[in-house]
Motif scaffolding. Structure first.
Motif, short mmCIF file in Angstrom:
data_model
loop_
_atom_site.label_atom_id
_atom_site.label_comp_id
_atom_site.label_asym_id
_atom_site.label_seq_id
_atom_site.Cartn_x
_atom_site.Cartn_y
_atom_site.Cartn_z
N PRO A 2 0.83 -1.21 0.00
CA PRO A 2 0.00 0.00 0.00
C PRO A 2 0.86 1.26 0.00
O PRO A 2 2.01 1.25 0.43
N LEU A 3 0.28 2.35 -0.48
CA LEU A 3 0.93 3.65 -0.45
C LEU A 3 0.49 4.37 0.82
O LEU A 3 -0.72 4.50 1.06
N THR A 4 1.42 4.82 1.61
CA THR A 4 1.11 5.51 2.85
C THR A 4 1.85 6.84 2.88
O THR A 4 2.90 7.00 2.27
N LYS A 15 -3.65 6.11 3.68
CA LYS A 15 -3.23 4.82 3.13
C LYS A 15 -4.08 4.54 1.91
O LYS A 15 -5.30 4.65 1.95
N ALA A 16 -3.41 4.20 0.80
CA ALA A 16 -4.10 3.78 -0.42
C ALA A 16 -3.79 2.30 -0.61
O ALA A 16 -2.63 1.92 -0.79
N VAL A 44 0.49 11.30 -7.72
CA VAL A 44 0.39 9.84 -7.73
C VAL A 44 -1.11 9.54 -7.72
O VAL A 44 -1.78 9.74 -6.71
N VAL A 45 -1.63 9.10 -8.85
CA VAL A 45 -3.07 8.90 -9.02
C VAL A 45 -3.46 7.49 -8.60
O VAL A 45 -2.84 6.51 -9.02
N VAL A 46 -4.48 7.42 -7.74
CA VAL A 46 -4.99 6.14 -7.24
C VAL A 46 -6.51 6.15 -7.29
O VAL A 46 -7.13 7.21 -7.35
N LEU A 51 -8.60 4.75 -0.95
CA LEU A 51 -7.91 5.69 -0.07
C LEU A 51 -8.65 5.90 1.24
O LEU A 51 -9.86 6.11 1.25
N SER A 52 -7.91 5.83 2.35
CA SER A 52 -8.47 6.19 3.66
C SER A 52 -7.57 7.26 4.27
O SER A 52 -6.34 7.18 4.17
N VAL A 53 -8.20 8.27 4.88
CA VAL A 53 -7.48 9.41 5.44
C VAL A 53 -7.96 9.65 6.86
O VAL A 53 -9.17 9.56 7.14
N THR A 54 -7.03 9.95 7.77
CA THR A 54 -7.39 10.31 9.14
C THR A 54 -6.71 11.63 9.49
O THR A 54 -5.66 11.96 8.94
#
Length: 135
Positions: A2-4, A15-16, A44-46, A51-54
C-alpha cells in the motif's frame, strides 16, 4: 504494498490500498504550481475508493477547466497539501507525491507530464508520456 503518507506535522495520515499507482507524473497546471509553491506538483493517481485518510483534513473548492469542482485537500493544522480530487473524474484522486512516506516516494518513477500547456518554459525535463491536458 500500500501507499502511505502524511502531512508535515503528521496530524493527517493516509493509506491507499493499491499495488501500484494508476499514474505517476508531473502536473504543470497553474493551480498545482500555486498549491505546491513550485514549478509543478508530483502526483500519484490512485482509485479514490482505495484511499483512507485520518486527521484534521480540510478541503478547498476550486474550478477545473471542465467547469467542475476540483477539491484541494490539505492538513488543517500545518497546511501541507495532501491531494487534489477532481469532480470531473470522480473515480480517482491525485495524491501529492511529496506527502508519501520517504521510502515509498524514493521508488516512484514518474512517466507522465500532465497539463504541459501550463509547463513553464525553463522546465527542461521531458517524460515519456506528455499530455497537454489531463489524459
Amino acid at each position: 504494498m500500500p501507499l502511505t503518507g502524511h502531512c508535515l506535522c503528521k496530524a493527517v495520515t493516509y493509506k491507499a490500498d493499491v499495488d501500484a499507482p494508476l499514474l505517476t507524473g508531473y502536473d504543470h497546471c497553474d493551480d498545482c504550481q500555486r498549491q505546491s509553491g513550485s514549478t509543478y506538483s508530483l502526483v500519484v493517481v490512485v482509485p479514490k475508493d482505495k484511499l483512507s485518510v485520518t486527521g484534521p483534513l480540510k478541503k478547498w473548492e476550486g474550478t477545473g477547466s471542465s467547469g467542475k469542482s476540483v477539491w484541494r485537500w490539505f492538513c488543517g493544522d500545518c497546511g501541507s497539501p495532501i491531494a487534489h480530487d477532481p469532480d470531473a473524474a470522480p473515480e480517482i484522486i491525485a495524491l501529492k507525491g511529496g506527502s508519501l512516506d520517504t521510502e515509498i516516494k524514493k521508488t516512484l518513477k514518474p512517466e507522465h507530464e500532465i497539463w504541459t500547456i501550463g509547463k513553464l518554459p525553463f522546465c527542461q525535463e521531458k517524460l515519456e508520456h506528455p499530455h497537454e491536458r489531463m489524459p
